[in-house]
Enzyme design. Structure first.
Site, mmCIF file in Angstrom:
data_model
loop_
_atom_site.group_PDB
_atom_site.id
_atom_site.type_symbol
_atom_site.label_atom_id
_atom_site.label_comp_id
_atom_site.label_asym_id
_atom_site.label_seq_id
_atom_site.Cartn_x
_atom_site.Cartn_y
_atom_site.Cartn_z
ATOM 1 C CG LEU A 155 -1.921 -1.147 1.405
ATOM 2 C CD1 LEU A 155 -2.363 -1.016 2.897
ATOM 3 C CD2 LEU A 155 -3.000 -0.940 0.412
ATOM 4 C CG HIS A 156 2.502 3.209 -2.991
ATOM 5 N ND1 HIS A 156 2.043 2.008 -3.867
ATOM 6 C CD2 HIS A 156 2.707 4.080 -4.242
ATOM 7 C CE1 HIS A 156 2.139 2.179 -5.125
ATOM 8 N NE2 HIS A 156 2.389 3.544 -5.356
ATOM 9 N NE ARG A 157 -1.723 3.916 -6.595
ATOM 10 C CZ ARG A 157 -1.002 4.066 -7.530
ATOM 11 N NH1 ARG A 157 -0.612 5.435 -7.708
ATOM 12 N NH2 ARG A 157 -0.402 3.350 -8.275
#
Ligand code: UD1
Length: 388
Positions: A222-224
């Site tokens: 997850l990085h958005r």
């Protein structure tokens, strides 16, 4: 230079990479340009958007990418500063190298920055992975994709639906060619070399017995910004992960943006290390091994939606939209947004053996880069002849 110049009379093809998701797309293109008969000379320019060992060096090694001929070393900054720095530093490279064209891939800030510089200097731009649209203008990548496609001279698509998107935006059809998916070229090329998941865990001091769980394991990335930049949102997502981890253990390869926010917001306590193994960003071969063997993947990445489809691994995408709809229509992808109920229901299905199996989309066959090299050669030749 990555292939001998002057063998074709065509100037070097200047290939641009900037951030992690670019590397696996460019590696097969460079190989195909060198392998083309006659070879197409290529130069590799790295903007330096991603720079540290985990986000950059390991992937270069795993993918056997040549050292960049030029590194612009821009590093991290706001979107405006990062884009402007790439532009400023890229312009003199075009003056010095006088390429036949600039090849950009994907949708990161470096893609758009180099496109703008090249097109204004009348250097033809070639966009690989053109025509993907999420319809979500709040995503910086969507803006990068749309603008790049508007001004690019040659556009290569990964799925047939991309041409409809381009037509709607007025891009002339004769600029577009459907070639397939270069990221899947990389995946197929490296499949046999993938690192065993147990070795990856051991290398980080984690007991691999965790992977022997009767339901297998899940992989999380997850990085958005929309998922990780707000404290309450990130806490909610981590709460959902804890509930998923009650069903099967999770391996979470954590992006530096996400790690920094978990620390800044003081959310470490939401991650139980007995159920969720947090690792730094992984190399390409480590990630390939972890994902290929997983029962499911939970992600907001663009690339993993496609890789899981190619591998037949169910993917739950923590977004409200995707620019890669074929992974839903034909592949193993399901959009779950941050809906805890939907995520837990999907996990229950997968654990019960009812996960999506899907099929591999057309031309995701490991030969997209060769089709690009063939087309590019013909296209550059025809441009030269038109000028002569
Ligand atoms: C970028 C891309 C995104 C892609 C993602 C993959 C854009 C708009 N976004 O987002 O499409 O999915 O890469 O990773 O181009 N950082 C490091 N080390 C690095 C690079 C970054 O620690 O090598 C940290 C920096 O502190 C920075 C943060 O990560 O603040 C974000 O980096 P940035 O390049 O701005 O965007 P990404 O979120 O990685």
């Amino acid at each position: 230079m990555t292939a001998a110049a002057g063998t074709t009379g065509i100037g070097p093809v200047l290939c641009v990479v900037g951030a992690r998701p670019n590397f696996m797309k460019m590696a097969p293109i460079l190989r195909a340009l060198a392998g083309h008969r006659p070879p197409l000379p290529a130069l590799l320019v790295h903007t330096g958007q991603h720079y540290d060992a985990e986000m950059n060096d390991r992937l270069f090694d795993d993918l056997r990418l040549p050292r960049p001929d030029v590194n612009l070393e821009v590093g991290s900054a706001s979107h405006a500063v990062q884009t402007a720095e790439v532009m400023k530093r890229f312009e003199p490279v075009l003056d010095t190298q006088r390429p036949s064209c600039v090849v950009v891939v994907g949708d990161v800030n470096s893609t758009l920055a180099c496109t703008l510089v090249a097109v204004k200097k009348h250097v033809p731009v070639v966009h690989v992975e053109a025509g993907l649209r999420s319809g979500d203008r709040r995503m910086p990548e969507e803006i990068n994709r749309k603008l790049t496609d508007q001004v690019a001279d040659r556009l290569y698509t990964t799925e047939r639906g991309a041409l409809d998107n381009l037509r709607r935006e007025g891009v002339p059809e004769d600029r577009v060619a459907f070639v397939g998916n270069v990221m899947i070229d990389s995946l197929r090329h490296h499949r046999e070399l993938a690192r065993a998941p147990a070795d990856t865990l051991r290398a980080h001091g984690v007991d691999p017995a965790l992977l022997d769980h009767r339901h297998g394991w899940g992989v999380v990335t997850l990085h958005r910004p929309s998922n990780v930049d707000d404290a309450a949102t990130l806490a909610d997502v981590l709460g959902t992960l804890a509930e998923v981890a009650a069903r099967l253990p999770l391996v979470f390869a954590m992006h530096p943006r996400t790690r920094a926010n978990v620390e800044r917001f003081g959310l470490q306590h939401l991650i139980d290390p007995r159920r969720i193994v947090v690792l730094p960003p992984q190399g390409y071969l480590e990630m390939l091994g972890l994902v290929a063997g997983a029962a499911l993947v939970l992600t907001d990445s663009g690339g993993l939606q496609e890789e899981t489809t190619a591998l037949g691994v169910p993917c739950l995408t923590v977004r409200e939209n995707t620019e890669r709809p074929i992974t839903i229509e034909q592949g193993t992808n399901t959009l779950v947004a941050r809906d805890r109920g939907a995520i837990l229901a999907a996990v229950a299905d997968i654990v019960a053996g009812r996960g999506k199996r899907g099929r591999v989309p057309e031309l995701w066959d490991g030969h997209a880069a060769e089709r690009i090299a063939d087309d590019l050669w013909r296209w550059l030749r025809s441009r030269e002849e038109a000028v002569a």
